[in-house]
Scaffold this active site. Structure first.
Site, PDB file in Angstrom:
ATOM      1  N   SER A 139      36.406  20.511  54.970  1.00 32.02           N
ATOM      2  CA  SER A 139      36.150  21.129  53.755  1.00 32.02           C
ATOM      3  C   SER A 139      36.925  20.579  52.533  1.00 32.02           C
ATOM      4  O   SER A 139      36.341  20.950  51.642  1.00 32.02           O
ATOM      5  CB  SER A 139      36.802  22.593  53.761  1.00 32.02           C
ATOM      6  OG  SER A 139      38.240  22.514  54.382  1.00 32.02           O
ATOM      7  N   HIS A 160      29.661  21.556  56.871  1.00 34.26           N
ATOM      8  CA  HIS A 160      30.374  22.550  56.309  1.00 34.26           C
ATOM      9  C   HIS A 160      30.161  23.886  56.594  1.00 34.26           C
ATOM     10  O   HIS A 160      29.397  24.634  56.028  1.00 34.26           O
ATOM     11  CB  HIS A 160      30.854  22.331  55.032  1.00 34.26           C
ATOM     12  CG  HIS A 160      32.140  22.977  54.455  1.00 34.26           C
ATOM     13  ND1 HIS A 160      32.245  23.409  53.173  1.00 34.26           N
ATOM     14  CD2 HIS A 160      33.391  23.268  55.090  1.00 34.26           C
ATOM     15  CE1 HIS A 160      33.494  24.257  53.219  1.00 34.26           C
ATOM     16  NE2 HIS A 160      34.225  24.212  54.065  1.00 34.26           N
ATOM     17  N   GLU A 172      26.913  23.824  54.788  1.00 34.52           N
ATOM     18  CA  GLU A 172      26.515  22.866  53.744  1.00 34.52           C
ATOM     19  C   GLU A 172      26.333  21.701  54.518  1.00 34.52           C
ATOM     20  O   GLU A 172      27.052  21.114  55.528  1.00 34.52           O
ATOM     21  CB  GLU A 172      27.495  22.923  52.911  1.00 34.52           C
ATOM     22  CG  GLU A 172      27.892  23.787  52.043  1.00 34.52           C
ATOM     23  CD  GLU A 172      28.922  23.846  51.095  1.00 34.52           C
ATOM     24  OE1 GLU A 172      28.882  24.228  50.038  1.00 34.52           O
ATOM     25  OE2 GLU A 172      29.974  22.988  51.427  1.00 34.52           O
ATOM     26  N   ASN A 210      32.938  25.450  47.467  1.00 31.00           N
ATOM     27  CA  ASN A 210      34.651  25.368  46.908  1.00 31.00           C
ATOM     28  C   ASN A 210      34.470  25.102  45.556  1.00 31.00           C
ATOM     29  O   ASN A 210      35.585  25.237  44.715  1.00 31.00           O
ATOM     30  CB  ASN A 210      35.116  24.521  47.893  1.00 31.00           C
ATOM     31  CG  ASN A 210      35.725  25.404  49.201  1.00 31.00           C
ATOM     32  OD1 ASN A 210      35.277  26.464  49.242  1.00 31.00           O
ATOM     33  ND2 ASN A 210      36.037  24.566  50.193  1.00 31.00           N
TER      34      ASN A 210
HETATM   35  P1  NAI Z   1      42.774  25.180  63.601  1.00 31.95           P
HETATM   36  O1  NAI Z   1      44.082  24.714  63.483  1.00 31.95           O
HETATM   37  O2  NAI Z   1      42.663  26.665  63.991  1.00 31.95           O
HETATM   38  O3  NAI Z   1      41.896  24.358  64.971  1.00 31.95           O
HETATM   39  C1  NAI Z   1      42.232  23.158  64.901  1.00 31.95           C
HETATM   40  C2  NAI Z   1      42.145  22.583  66.659  1.00 31.95           C
HETATM   41  O4  NAI Z   1      41.905  21.213  66.626  1.00 31.95           O
HETATM   42  C3  NAI Z   1      43.534  22.935  67.199  1.00 31.95           C
HETATM   43  O5  NAI Z   1      43.069  23.717  68.496  1.00 31.95           O
HETATM   44  C4  NAI Z   1      43.960  21.580  67.474  1.00 31.95           C
HETATM   45  O6  NAI Z   1      44.677  21.779  68.946  1.00 31.95           O
HETATM   46  C5  NAI Z   1      42.847  20.719  67.637  1.00 31.95           C
HETATM   47  N1  NAI Z   1      43.106  19.297  67.373  1.00 31.95           N
HETATM   48  C6  NAI Z   1      43.858  18.737  66.441  1.00 31.95           C
HETATM   49  N2  NAI Z   1      43.775  17.390  66.337  1.00 31.95           N
HETATM   50  C7  NAI Z   1      42.879  17.209  67.269  1.00 31.95           C
HETATM   51  C8  NAI Z   1      42.400  15.949  67.867  1.00 31.95           C
HETATM   52  N3  NAI Z   1      42.850  14.833  67.259  1.00 31.95           N
HETATM   53  N4  NAI Z   1      41.366  16.106  68.814  1.00 31.95           N
HETATM   54  C9  NAI Z   1      40.878  17.074  69.283  1.00 31.95           C
HETATM   55  N5  NAI Z   1      41.340  18.425  68.775  1.00 31.95           N
HETATM   56  C10 NAI Z   1      42.432  18.166  67.941  1.00 31.95           C
HETATM   57  O7  NAI Z   1      41.947  24.832  62.501  1.00 31.95           O
HETATM   58  P2  NAI Z   1      40.415  25.213  61.921  1.00 31.95           P
HETATM   59  O8  NAI Z   1      41.022  26.258  60.987  1.00 31.95           O
HETATM   60  O9  NAI Z   1      39.629  25.703  62.875  1.00 31.95           O
HETATM   61  O10 NAI Z   1      40.167  24.011  60.961  1.00 31.95           O
HETATM   62  C11 NAI Z   1      39.322  22.966  61.540  1.00 31.95           C
HETATM   63  C12 NAI Z   1      38.783  22.015  60.562  1.00 31.95           C
HETATM   64  O11 NAI Z   1      37.661  22.869  60.150  1.00 31.95           O
HETATM   65  C13 NAI Z   1      39.523  21.546  59.600  1.00 31.95           C
HETATM   66  O12 NAI Z   1      39.088  20.284  59.243  1.00 31.95           O
HETATM   67  C14 NAI Z   1      39.177  22.439  58.244  1.00 31.95           C
HETATM   68  O13 NAI Z   1      39.398  21.940  56.758  1.00 31.95           O
HETATM   69  C15 NAI Z   1      37.788  22.817  58.443  1.00 31.95           C
HETATM   70  N6  NAI Z   1      37.464  24.013  57.926  1.00 31.95           N
HETATM   71  C16 NAI Z   1      38.119  25.323  58.124  1.00 31.95           C
HETATM   72  C17 NAI Z   1      37.836  26.567  57.414  1.00 31.95           C
HETATM   73  C18 NAI Z   1      38.648  27.678  57.554  1.00 31.95           C
HETATM   74  O14 NAI Z   1      38.375  28.355  56.814  1.00 31.95           O
HETATM   75  N7  NAI Z   1      39.726  27.586  58.633  1.00 31.95           N
HETATM   76  C19 NAI Z   1      36.442  26.496  56.837  1.00 31.95           C
HETATM   77  C20 NAI Z   1      35.754  25.277  56.933  1.00 31.95           C
HETATM   78  C21 NAI Z   1      36.355  24.156  57.397  1.00 31.95           C
END
Ligand code: NAI
Length: 524
Positions: A139, A160, A172, A210
């Site tokens: 994001s 996105h 997006e 954003n």
């Molecule tokens: P989260 O923390 O809930 O989940 C991330 C997951 O990725 C965790 O289960 C973790 O164990 C795993 N992980 C971390 N490093 C890893 C790797 N190298 N290989 C495989 N798995 C790995 O995070 P969330 O909120 O789901 O966000 C994930 C991505 O999505 C980020 O890049 C964030 O910027 C993007 N994003 C998040 C939004 C939100 O509102 N939470 C909205 C739009 C995008």
């Protein structure tokens, strides 16, 4: 759920999905909040979905949670049991990245770190076939930067999504510098197959949603910082006058300042300290103090067992003798204001200048009440401003502004008069552009500049903001409704009042506002 299916690798299950779908086998890397949501809608589209996470329990937990979501939908009668079984059979947790080798699309939703994402895609590039598409759900990072070291950056893009993915039905599609058109077209098509609305964005800070969302919170924080009025009044004005579902402070409390303030800072800095995106010291201090919002039970509002504590409305003063009213000849929507005063039973003066006892009303666009009183040689002690940018009939609240010299009896008389028909009235201190004009003009200006920069088409901008931010209408539609020329005037005058380049109009708005053209109008 078939255990047989789970025992095989993703590759072995290929024959199960529909042949018409753009991507028949999808890998999700990172099965947290976002990965789960994306996996859910991908399976609903009919793709087989492999779930991978470095946390050994996370993929299986995601599978379970998605299946529970479907069970809930079945209990509510929205889908049948056969559907639950059919979709569940498409989900498969895997234990190594190598298990994603037969996926024709891999979506990454891991930790938001450039080095970790780069390392992941360097590996994935060697695992999947050369025709497979690789995407990031970042994001805030640059899609181009994530792809910098890839050998095949042409098939890499941004996808996105918004949280919660199944409910936020917009995505997006972001082309990096080297992404080819076919990759974006396939992702766009697949988004539709997942039941989402795709919008296409250039790889720029904040992409569309954003970026377009910078105006609402930052301008509200500036209004607060200036002491124009309090938090709850700003929220009430923007909900009642414009139709936002949540006021900016309610919204920041819901999102959490620990999330929204870093986004404000990131976009501001990525745009090399562009004043239009300038964050606020108020938010920075609250983040430093751990006062984030609902999640800490204390934010801009207090929360008692999760229930927002809302201060009372300003009481309407009791005024027996309301003086006659004179309206400035330069007031915005002057005829409408006259009619409103008559409808409210006011004694309206029609002379060239106000009598010695008249309550003097001004209705500026962008200027503050003080400036207008001085320029029009009015007695500031009896001068009150009213925000007439938006049609009075279309708003649930009237907003009046005093100036530093306004007498309290004249302030109270104006408050009582405008509340006579039961409509809510807020009285604020002097402000170039009241509250609504400032916030609307800032939103429209930023949206205009998104179009000027070619980040996306005006149509995609409107779609992305309405679906992604839940605004009552797209920002360009907002500008069109209240008049591009009026919004332009608000910005010019605010720039004069505050001397801040934050309010300089985008060339997109400046040209269309000057000609009186729709903000949706694209040049041939
Ligand atoms: P989260 O923390 O809930 O989940 C991330 C997951 O990725 C965790 O289960 C973790 O164990 C795993 N992980 C971390 N490093 C890893 C790797 N190298 N290989 C495989 N798995 C790995 O995070 P969330 O909120 O789901 O966000 C994930 C991505 O999505 C980020 O890049 C964030 O910027 C993007 N994003 C998040 C939004 C939100 O509102 N939470 C909205 C739009 C995008």
């Amino acid at each position: 759920m078939t255990n047989v299916l789970r025992e095989h690798s993703c590759r072995h299950n290929r024959g199960m999905s529909s042949t018409s779908i753009t991507f028949s086998q999808v890998g999700i890397v990172g099965t947290g909040a976002m990965g789960r949501g994306i996996a859910q809608i991908a399976a609903q589209a009919g793709s087989k979905v492999c779930l991978f996470d470095t946390n050994p329990e996370a993929a299986a937990a995601a599978q379970k949670q998605i299946e529970q979501q479907w069970q809930k939908l079945a209990e509510k009668g929205k889908i049948d049991a056969a559907k639950v079984a059919q979709w569940s059979a498409l989900l498969k947790p895997v234990t190594t990245l190598g298990d994603l080798s037969s996926c024709d699309l891999v979506i990454e939703a891991i930790v938001e770190r450039l080095d970790v994402k780069r390392e992941l895609f360097a590996q994935l590039e060697t695992i999947v076939e050369s025709t497979a598409v690789l995407v990031t759900n970042t994001s805030s990072l640059s899609v181009t930067a994530i792809a910098a070291n890839l050998k095949s950056a042409h098939r890499f893009a941004g996808y996105h999504f918004f949280n919660p993915v199944p409910l936020m039905k917009v995505v997006e599609v972001i082309a990096g510098l080297k992404t080819d058109a076919v990759t974006c077209e396939r992702l766009t098509q697949y988004a539709r197959e997942m039941g989402h609305t795709p919008v296409t964005a250039q790889d720029t800070p904040g992409f569309i949603v954003n970026h377009a969302g910078r105006g609402y919170n930052t301008e509200a924080l500036r209004i607060l910082n200036e002491g124009v009025t309090d938090i709850v009044t700003i929220d009430r004005i923007l909900r009642d006058q414009v139709g936002f579902k949540l006021g900016p402070f309610e919204l920041m409390d819901l999102t959490g300042l620990d999330v929204s303030h870093p986004v404000m800072e990131s976009i501001y800095n990525q745009y090399y300290q562009e004043p239009r995106y300038r964050p606020s010291v108020i938010a920075a201090q609250r983040v430093a103090g751990g006062v984030f919002g609902r999640k800490t039970s204390e934010g801009f509002y207090q929360y008692d067992n999760g229930v927002q504590q809302v201060p009372e409305e300003q009481p309407v003063p009791q005024v027996d003798n309301i003086p006659p009213v004179w309206v400035s000849t330069r007031a915005a929507r002057r005829a409408e204001l006259y009619q409103l005063l008559k409808d409210l039973g006011a004694r309206v003066e029609t002379g060239q200048s106000p009598s010695a006892e008249a309550l003097t009303l001004v209705a500026p666009l962008g200027f503050d009440v003080t400036t207008v009183a001085v320029v029009e040689r009015l007695d500031p002690a009896r001068t009150i401003g009213i925000d007439m940018l938006i049609d009075d009939a279309a708003t649930k609240r009237r907003v009046l502004a005093t100036n530093p010299a306004t007498r309290t009896d004249y302030r109270d008389a104006a408050h009582a008069l405008f509340a006579r028909d039961g409509k809510k009235v807020s009285v604020i201190r002097d402000s170039g552009g009241f509250v609504t004009q400032r916030v609307v003009a800032t939103i429209v200006n930023i949206a205009s500049d998104i179009c000027q920069q070619g980040v996306c088409s005006p149509k995609d901008l409107e779609t992305a903001v309405t679906l992604g931010l839940g605004y009552p209408m797209g920002p360009l539609a907002m500008g069109n409704l209240w008049g591009p020329t009026n919004v332009l005037e608000v910005l010019f005058n605010m720039q004069t009042v505050y001397g801040d380049t934050r309010y300089r109009p985008s060339p997109w708005l400046r040209r269309r506002g000057a000609i009186g053209l729709s903000l949706m109008h694209e040049e041939e």
